[in-house]
Design an enzyme around this catalytic site. Structure first.
Site, PDB file in Angstrom:
ATOM      1  N   THR A  14     -16.453  51.310  54.275  1.00 19.86           N
ATOM      2  CA  THR A  14     -16.966  51.724  55.182  1.00 19.86           C
ATOM      3  C   THR A  14     -17.089  53.277  55.357  1.00 19.86           C
ATOM      4  OG1 THR A  14     -16.021  49.800  56.681  1.00 19.86           O
ATOM      5  CG2 THR A  14     -16.529  51.645  57.930  1.00 19.86           C
ATOM      6  N   LYS A 104      -3.560  57.579  54.511  1.00 17.43           N
ATOM      7  CA  LYS A 104      -2.089  57.923  55.178  1.00 17.43           C
ATOM      8  C   LYS A 104      -1.232  57.394  54.558  1.00 17.43           C
ATOM      9  CE  LYS A 104      -4.230  54.550  57.895  1.00 17.43           C
ATOM     10  NZ  LYS A 104      -5.740  54.424  58.173  1.00 17.43           N
ATOM     11  N   VAL A 131      -5.598  61.274  59.513  1.00 13.19           N
ATOM     12  CA  VAL A 131      -4.853  61.178  60.773  1.00 13.19           C
ATOM     13  C   VAL A 131      -5.924  61.463  61.783  1.00 13.19           C
ATOM     14  CG1 VAL A 131      -3.221  62.037  62.359  1.00 13.19           C
ATOM     15  CG2 VAL A 131      -2.603  62.007  59.845  1.00 13.19           C
ATOM     16  N   GLY A 186     -14.723  43.944  64.970  1.00 17.76           N
ATOM     17  CA  GLY A 186     -14.567  44.979  63.851  1.00 17.76           C
ATOM     18  C   GLY A 186     -13.434  46.205  63.984  1.00 17.76           C
ATOM     19  N   GLU A 189      -8.340  44.411  61.785  1.00 19.03           N
ATOM     20  CA  GLU A 189      -8.452  43.651  60.426  1.00 19.03           C
ATOM     21  C   GLU A 189      -8.042  42.207  60.760  1.00 19.03           C
ATOM     22  OE1 GLU A 189      -9.712  44.912  58.037  1.00 19.03           O
ATOM     23  OE2 GLU A 189      -9.693  47.094  58.565  1.00 19.03           O
ATOM     24  N   LYS A 204       0.949  58.085  60.095  1.00 17.71           N
ATOM     25  CA  LYS A 204       0.446  59.025  60.579  1.00 17.71           C
ATOM     26  C   LYS A 204       1.333  60.215  61.318  1.00 17.71           C
ATOM     27  CE  LYS A 204      -3.950  56.548  61.459  1.00 17.71           C
ATOM     28  NZ  LYS A 204      -4.836  55.629  62.493  1.00 17.71           N
TER      29      LYS A 204
END
Length: 435
Positions: A14, A104, A131, A186, A189, A204
């Site tokens: 993505t 991260k 982040v 979406g 997950e 983060k």
């Protein structure tokens, strides 16, 4: 680097696809984008359909080919996970290449190691996309706010959980139902644990603490609670009391400061007053509130995830490297990742020393004097109460909701233990933070 800057891309999912799309269409973007040449891309499957068309000759299934290609000046790591990402980043640094990463998890756990390697090799490692997605927060913390004494960084830094909590508050929907919708859209997950259990937010806030306070913190020591056990009635009760519920990540300087610098970090569902700047951050958006001296409060707000925002941050970092490199040819002055970690030691205080306000909900008997006995236990334990409200009283029992003033976690835990020992109290149903 010459006039053309070779980019090697590790991952074409993505975010990687978003980065490739920007690099392949430089028209009407910053002039430097035209100087960025995508010369190598590592993918898992050469035959998989892709959202962006790339020449077959630049694709490989071996990420080491990308890292070691002499035409690659900057390695962009967007494969995620700890390994092989960490090893590939270190290999790229050892090969004298600057790195841009959105990872991260790696930076939160191995940032100091990577920073040291980058300093020794004289290269850059930039992490803006790690982040807040497209929100510019890393560079402002390192540069624009560098002259401030940062006291506190807090924020909503996970879009999945914020989407779920927003739907629960606005529609009264159940957690499980909204999570399923988030997965179908979406936003979440198939295995949502990293988001809903607070792990992503903890990664983060560890990174933000490193930058804000000038030293590394131990990621594994960050107290972390997610939203998977949050009940809709607590969201509803909070709303009735003038609060919204957010998964909040907080890093703050403890008083008195010292060496090593004591810090309090936490991730937990938290009641946020309706007039607080973070209260209006809804949906998949993120926001980070920085509080310092003399700046006061500054909030960074925007989309926290997705191909477009994250790819935007990645390319911005590449341009940063390209621009500085062109301006300082032959100059060895560098501002590598987490450079300040070499001059300050930070330590996370014990969980019992963390100070904050609390929201707690008890199941009790509907009997005279219960509220007084609960209040007495809090008072005996040194816990000051802001409000105590009874909900849903019936023959079956009642629910008592308490919001405290700021208190140490140890005093709160001791008081809760005493309250749960009362014969009229059948259980602690919920325990959240409160701003």
């Amino acid at each position: 680097m010459g006039s053309g800057i070779g980019i090697g891309l590790l991952g074409l999912g993505t975010v990687g696809g978003g980065v490739a799309s920007i690099l392949q269409s430089p028209s009407e973007r910053h002039p430097l984008v035209a100087d960025l040449k995508l010369v190598r891309v590592a993918v898992r499957d050469l035959n998989r359909p892709r959202s962006v068309e790339l020449p077959n000759e630049i694709l490989t299934t071996d990420p080491a080919v990308v890292v070691n290609d002499p035409a690659v000046d900057v390695v962009v790591e967007v494969i995620g996970g700890i390994e092989p990402a960490r090893s590939l980043i270190l290999q790229a640094i050892a090969a004298g290449k600057s790195v841009v990463t959105a990872n991260k998890a790696v930076i939160a756990r191995h940032g100091e190691e990577i920073a040291d390697a980058a300093t020794k090799a004289g290269v850059y490692v930039l992490i803006e996309a790690a982040v807040g997605g497209g929100i510019p927060i890393i560079e402002p913390l390192k540069q624009s706010l560098g002259g401030n004494r940062i006291n506190r960084v807090s924020g909503i830094i996970n879009g999945t959980t914020n989407y779920i909590l927003t739907r629960m508050a606005e529609e009264g929907a159940a957690y499980e139902s909204v999570l399923k919708d988030a997965q179908e859209l979406g936003y979440a997950e198939a295995d949502p644990a990293a988001d809903v259990d607070g792990l992503d937010a903890a990664d983060k806030i560890a990174i933000l603490a490193n930058l804000a306070f000038g030293g590394s913190v131990e990621r594994s020591a960050v107290p972390t609670a997610g939203i998977s056990q949050l009940q809709g009635r607590d969201v509803d009760y909070a709303k009735q009391l003038g609060y919204g519920v957010k998964l909040l990540a907080v890093a703050e300087r403890m008083k008195p400061s010292g060496e090593p610098l004591p810090l309090s970090l936490r991730v937990q569902p938290t009641l946020v007053p309706n007039d607080h700047p973070l209260a209006g951050v809804n949906g998949v958006n993120n926001a980070i509130l920085v509080e310092g001296d003399p700046i006061g409060r500054v909030m960074f707000y925007g989309p926290g995830a997705g191909a477009g925002p994250t790819a935007s941050a990645v390319v911005a970092d590449i341009l940063n490297i390209a621009g500085i490199s062109q301006a300082t040819q032959g100059d060895d002055r560098l501002d590598p990742l987490l450079a300040a970690s070499s001059w300050r030691r930070c330590v996370l205080v014990d969980r019992g020393e963390i100070r904050q306000r609390h929201y707690v909900r008890f199941h009790t008997q509907d009997a005279p004097g219960v509220i007084g006995r609960i209040g007495g236990c809090f008072g005996d334990g040194g816990v000051s109460i802001q409000s105590i409200v009874q909900f849903n009283a019936s023959k079956a029992g009642a629910e008592i909701v308490v919001i405290t003033h700021e208190v140490s976690q140890k005093k709160m835990d001791d008081a809760l233990q005493s309250i749960q020992a009362l014969p009229e109290v059948s259980g602690l149903a919920a325990h959240l933070g409160c701003l």
